[in-house]
Write a protein that holds these residues in place. Structure first.
Motif, PDB file in Angstrom:
ATOM      1  N   MET A 108      49.933 -12.704  29.155  1.00 33.95           N
ATOM      2  CA  MET A 108      51.162 -13.201  28.545  1.00 33.95           C
ATOM      3  C   MET A 108      52.229 -12.129  28.457  1.00 33.95           C
ATOM      4  SD  MET A 108      49.744 -15.564  25.453  1.00 33.95           S
ATOM      5  CE  MET A 108      51.419 -16.088  25.080  1.00 33.95           C
ATOM      6  N   GLN A 109      51.803 -10.850  28.420  1.00 28.87           N
ATOM      7  CA  GLN A 109      52.807  -9.792  28.263  1.00 28.87           C
ATOM      8  C   GLN A 109      52.257  -8.491  28.825  1.00 28.87           C
ATOM      9  OE1 GLN A 109      53.162 -10.099  24.055  1.00 28.87           O
ATOM     10  NE2 GLN A 109      51.603  -8.591  23.625  1.00 28.87           N
ATOM     11  N   TYR A 110      53.169  -7.579  29.153  1.00 34.65           N
ATOM     12  CA  TYR A 110      52.788  -6.229  29.551  1.00 34.65           C
ATOM     13  C   TYR A 110      52.892  -5.321  28.329  1.00 34.65           C
ATOM     14  CZ  TYR A 110      53.259  -7.802  34.339  1.00 34.65           C
ATOM     15  OH  TYR A 110      53.114  -8.472  35.522  1.00 34.65           O
ATOM     16  N   GLN A 111      51.918  -4.448  28.086  1.00 34.89           N
ATOM     17  CA  GLN A 111      51.961  -3.528  26.965  1.00 34.89           C
ATOM     18  C   GLN A 111      51.751  -2.106  27.462  1.00 34.89           C
ATOM     19  OE1 GLN A 111      49.012  -4.976  24.180  1.00 34.89           O
ATOM     20  NE2 GLN A 111      50.511  -6.312  23.190  1.00 34.89           N
ATOM     21  N   VAL A 112      52.555  -1.167  26.909  1.00 37.18           N
ATOM     22  CA  VAL A 112      52.411   0.249  27.255  1.00 37.18           C
ATOM     23  C   VAL A 112      52.540   1.071  25.972  1.00 37.18           C
ATOM     24  CG1 VAL A 112      53.404  -0.051  29.546  1.00 37.18           C
ATOM     25  CG2 VAL A 112      54.897   0.599  27.657  1.00 37.18           C
ATOM     26  N   GLN A 125      61.811   6.476  27.283  1.00 37.24           N
ATOM     27  CA  GLN A 125      61.549   6.390  25.841  1.00 37.24           C
ATOM     28  C   GLN A 125      62.855   6.234  25.082  1.00 37.24           C
ATOM     29  OE1 GLN A 125      58.709   9.006  23.904  1.00 37.24           O
ATOM     30  NE2 GLN A 125      57.858   9.661  25.904  1.00 37.24           N
ATOM     31  N   ASP A 126      63.883   7.009  25.479  1.00 36.88           N
ATOM     32  CA  ASP A 126      65.188   6.906  24.807  1.00 36.88           C
ATOM     33  C   ASP A 126      65.774   5.513  24.996  1.00 36.88           C
ATOM     34  OD1 ASP A 126      64.894   9.540  24.081  1.00 36.88           O
ATOM     35  OD2 ASP A 126      66.149  10.327  25.737  1.00 36.88           O
ATOM     36  N   ALA A 127      65.652   4.991  26.213  1.00 37.91           N
ATOM     37  CA  ALA A 127      66.187   3.648  26.480  1.00 37.91           C
ATOM     38  C   ALA A 127      65.441   2.612  25.647  1.00 37.91           C
ATOM     39  CB  ALA A 127      66.063   3.335  27.968  1.00 37.91           C
ATOM     40  N   TRP A 128      64.122   2.789  25.512  1.00 41.12           N
ATOM     41  CA  TRP A 128      63.334   1.828  24.704  1.00 41.12           C
ATOM     42  C   TRP A 128      63.768   1.841  23.240  1.00 41.12           C
ATOM     43  CZ3 TRP A 128      60.743  -2.226  23.840  1.00 41.12           C
ATOM     44  CH2 TRP A 128      59.984  -2.371  22.684  1.00 41.12           C
ATOM     45  N   HIS A 129      63.881   3.055  22.651  1.00 41.32           N
ATOM     46  CA  HIS A 129      64.269   3.129  21.248  1.00 41.32           C
ATOM     47  C   HIS A 129      65.659   2.556  21.034  1.00 41.32           C
ATOM     48  CE1 HIS A 129      60.738   5.228  19.833  1.00 41.32           C
ATOM     49  NE2 HIS A 129      60.831   6.120  20.810  1.00 41.32           N
ATOM     50  N   ALA A 130      66.529   2.638  22.073  1.00 40.18           N
ATOM     51  CA  ALA A 130      67.894   2.120  21.942  1.00 40.18           C
ATOM     52  C   ALA A 130      67.942   0.597  21.929  1.00 40.18           C
ATOM     53  CB  ALA A 130      68.765   2.666  23.074  1.00 40.18           C
ATOM     54  N   PRO A 132      50.276  -0.065  20.773  1.00 37.27           N
ATOM     55  CA  PRO A 132      50.868  -0.611  22.002  1.00 37.27           C
ATOM     56  C   PRO A 132      52.171  -1.322  21.672  1.00 37.27           C
ATOM     57  CG  PRO A 132      49.042  -1.957  21.274  1.00 37.27           C
ATOM     58  CD  PRO A 132      49.063  -0.751  20.389  1.00 37.27           C
ATOM     59  N   VAL A 133      53.185  -1.067  22.428  1.00 35.39           N
ATOM     60  CA  VAL A 133      54.504  -1.645  22.161  1.00 35.39           C
ATOM     61  C   VAL A 133      54.920  -2.508  23.341  1.00 35.39           C
ATOM     62  CG1 VAL A 133      56.898  -1.158  21.652  1.00 35.39           C
ATOM     63  CG2 VAL A 133      55.141   0.283  20.688  1.00 35.39           C
ATOM     64  N   GLN A 134      55.398  -3.660  23.044  1.00 34.13           N
ATOM     65  CA  GLN A 134      55.742  -4.636  24.082  1.00 34.13           C
ATOM     66  C   GLN A 134      57.122  -4.352  24.668  1.00 34.13           C
ATOM     67  OE1 GLN A 134      55.451  -8.600  22.630  1.00 34.13           O
ATOM     68  NE2 GLN A 134      57.086  -9.271  23.935  1.00 34.13           N
ATOM     69  N   ILE A 135      57.201  -4.312  25.969  1.00 32.63           N
ATOM     70  CA  ILE A 135      58.492  -4.172  26.637  1.00 32.63           C
ATOM     71  C   ILE A 135      59.043  -5.566  26.892  1.00 32.63           C
ATOM     72  CG2 ILE A 135      59.625  -3.456  28.772  1.00 32.63           C
ATOM     73  CD1 ILE A 135      57.875  -1.066  28.824  1.00 32.63           C
ATOM     74  N   VAL A 136      60.239  -5.838  26.428  1.00 30.26           N
ATOM     75  CA  VAL A 136      60.743  -7.214  26.466  1.00 30.26           C
ATOM     76  C   VAL A 136      61.784  -7.433  27.548  1.00 30.26           C
ATOM     77  CG1 VAL A 136      60.305  -7.485  24.015  1.00 30.26           C
ATOM     78  CG2 VAL A 136      62.544  -6.700  24.756  1.00 30.26           C
TER      79      VAL A 136
END
Length: 635
Positions: free
Chosen positions: A1-5, A15-20, A31-35
């Motif tokens: 259902m989702q990718y997790q990294v 990482q900076d782009a994700w936190h933004a 594990p944090v889901q990339i949406v």
């Protein structure tokens, strides 16, 4: 259902782009889901439920927030403003908590692609039955329809549709749907395609009731004759005329054509020379043979991607695309970002060339090196313009290559070897194409092989034919097989015809694309050869067994009883009131009566008329005689 990294496993810029842009809190070691890959609909639904998610489940705060959100008008993805029901908000919260952003995406139906209509949409939507009951009734009607075809030689689909309608009507009534008779009649109808699907079962009727018709039209036969008994990471393709004159047998000269394949990673060429007759051009089969030869060559193998021109000789490319997908990977083409963008955006392993494109320029540059270099060393080279006469015989007609086709092929192979072993500047940075290829092999590159039979099967077009007498005809040649001999006359089949190569075996599929078997050219037996009679008997035996197998799908039908049942259930014809009687004159009535009389009635009328005439004569005579007697008595 989702990718997790794990976020901390990503490069610092990511990482900076994700936190933004993160939509959910980041927790160390979780594990944090990339949406970013989720749909706009999922993001929109998250925006609707976000406030409610700030409160724990089953709390008054969450319930109050949901009620407040359900009264709020929001902009939907379609652009309209409207509220979202509390029920939908609760469902989205449940889906998000179960599956994250992926749970908010639209779901596909589990039965997508499956037919949900039984017999006809009108009937299927009109009756209150469950699917199991509908399926049972549908099977009964289908079997009855097949049975009508199996019982009747010639009645049309309209009559069989009427009988099938009656069966559907009765089965619907028996299943417990009792409604207005007229409405039930209206929905209990079958379509022509429904009826026609059973037409192959007419072969049973033909076999049982008109054996001659079956023999003339369907029974597999053999052919007899009274005649004498005699009997192959991106490969760019292009067709290039070689600037070397060769003598044409019978007079004149020509330049051979070269179907060339250019490996963009090593600048290697694969050559397939084509020697054409006058007026001929390079055709699909020439290019296909070159691809097969390349795919089977130990130094080449199957390409991952083909970059082709838009010429008609490449119209076969789509045929190989599915096979090539098995060997295709998307790679970063650092030396050509524009081409890399095109490759990542497409789904096909085949690319058709555009004007002024980099791969086409590369192969054209390679041809320039060949023509101005090694080809110019061969006799008969004309430099691309035979009118300028650049070669040794200035002022005269160019002198063609003198050593024949076989020696020319050898010289062409030697010229190619000389090209591949010559260092090149630019992309190869002083290496030769062969050295560049050797580097890749030493680094572990391996070719991808493919069986020749599989490759030739891929290079085929599909044509449809109809079975007649256990065979079908293609290019005026009759083909047959035991599997074809089982099929009723008129059955539509699909033939895979190779674009290039031998037509001695053709793959045959049915209308559902299911493989039936191989068909081979039919043979003609001598008129006195007893083997012909034995083969004819075998074919007809195969056909009879197929018909007997079909009998298991039908039931006996009493056509007299079916007609009687149809007549009894039909609405009676209305009798209108009389608007008056048309009367004729006595003369016209007599004429009409006489014209309508049968010969026997006419003779009876004539006899009665004669007797009436005789009686009238007697009466007149008696009257006359009576008057005479009275006069005499008076005297």
């Amino acid at each position: 259902m989702q990718y997790q990294v794990r976020v901390d496993s990503l490069p610092a810029p990511l990482q900076d782009a994700w936190h933004a842009q993160a939509l959910v809190p980041v927790v160390d070691d979780s594990p944090v889901q990339i949406v970013s890959q989720h749909s706009k609909t999922a993001h929109w639904r998250y925006g609707v439920i976000e406030d409610a998610l700030q409160h724990p489940a089953r709390t008054a705060e969450r319930s109050e927030t949901i009620e407040r959100l359900s009264r709020k008008s929001v902009a939907w993805p379609s652009g309209r403003y409207a509220t979202v029901s509390a029920k939908s908000i609760r469902r989205w919260i449940r889906d998000y908590e179960a599956g994250g952003m992926a749970g908010l995406r639209d779901r596909q139906r589990s039965d997508k692609g499956a037919s949900r209509v039984f017999i006809s949409r009108t009937w299927s939507d009109g009756v209150p039955f469950d699917d199991a009951t509908k399926a049972r009734i549908a099977e009964t009607v289908q079997r009855k329809t097949r049975s009508f075809f199996a019982e009747n030689l010639s009645i049309g689909w309209q009559w069989i549709a009427r009988f099938a309608n009656e069966t559907l009507y009765e089965e619907t009534l028996d299943a417990g749907y009792d409604t207005d008779k007229r409405r039930l009649r209206a929905i209990c109808t079958v379509s022509r395609p429904f009826v026609e699907a059973a037409r192959p079962y007419r072969e049973i009727a033909i076999y049982d009731k008109d054996r001659k018709r079956h023999f003339d039209r369907s029974a597999p036969r053999i052919k007899r004759s009274r005649d004498g008994r005699l009997p192959m990471d991106i490969v760019v393709g292009d067709v290039h005329p070689i600037d070397i004159l060769l003598p044409r047998p019978g007079g004149g000269t020509f330049t051979p054509k070269l179907v060339a394949w250019y490996d963009l990673a090593t600048n290697r060429f694969f050559f397939w020379p084509v020697f054409l007759k006058k007026g001929e051009g390079v055709r699909q089969e020439h290019v296909v043979e070159s691809v097969i030869a390349m795919a089977l060559h130990p130094e080449w193998g199957m390409p991952q991607n083909l970059y082709l021109d838009n010429g008609g000789e490449y119209n076969w490319a789509g045929l190989i695309d599915d096979a090539m997908q098995l060997n295709t990977t998307i790679r970063h083409l650092d030396s050509d970002p524009e081409l890399a963008k095109i490759f990542r955006a497409r789904s096909s392993a085949i690319i058709k060339a555009r004007p002024y494109n980099a791969p086409a320029k590369a192969i054209e540059g390679g041809f320039g090196v060949l023509e101005g270099g090694v080809f110019s060393m061969l006799p008969g080279w004309i430099g691309g313009n035979r009118m300028k006469k650049k070669t040794a015989n200035v002022g005269r007609e160019p002198k063609p290559y003198p050593h024949g086709e076989h020696r020319f092929r050898e010289d062409l192979a030697n010229a190619l070897a000389a090209y591949e072993t010559t260092p090149q500047s630019g992309f190869l940075a002083g290496l030769s194409p062969r050295q560049k290829f050797a580097e890749a092999v030493e680094a572990g590159w391996q070719r991808m092989d493919i069986e020749e039979t599989a490759l030739r099967a891929v290079f085929a077009r599909t044509v449809s034919r109809k079975v007649s007498q256990g065979a079908f005809t293609l290019n005026n040649v009759s083909y047959t097989s035991r599997e074809i001999q089982r099929l009723p006359a008129g059955t539509q089949i699909y033939i895979r015809v190779p674009v290039s190569g031998d037509l001695s075996q053709l793959a045959v599929c049915d209308r559902h694309e299911k493989y039936i078997g191989l068909a081979v050219p039919d043979v003609a037996f001598d008129i006195l050869d007893p083997a012909g009679a034995r083969e004819a008997a075998k074919r007809q035996s195969v056909n009879r067994r197929a018909i007997n197998e079909m009998r298991g799908d039908v039931d006996p039908v009493d056509m007299r009883a079916e007609l009687k049942r149809l007549a009894e259930r039909a609405d009676a014809a209305p009798v209108p009131e009389s608007a008056g009687t048309i009367r004729l004159s006595d003369t016209m009535r007599a004429i009409g009566r006489d014209m309508a009389a049968t010969p026997g009635e006419r003779k009876a009328i004539e006899r009665a008329q004669a007797e009436a005439d005789r009686q009238a004569f007697r009466d007149a005579s008696d009257k006359f005689l009576g008057k005479s007697k009275n006069r005499r008595a008076a005297r």
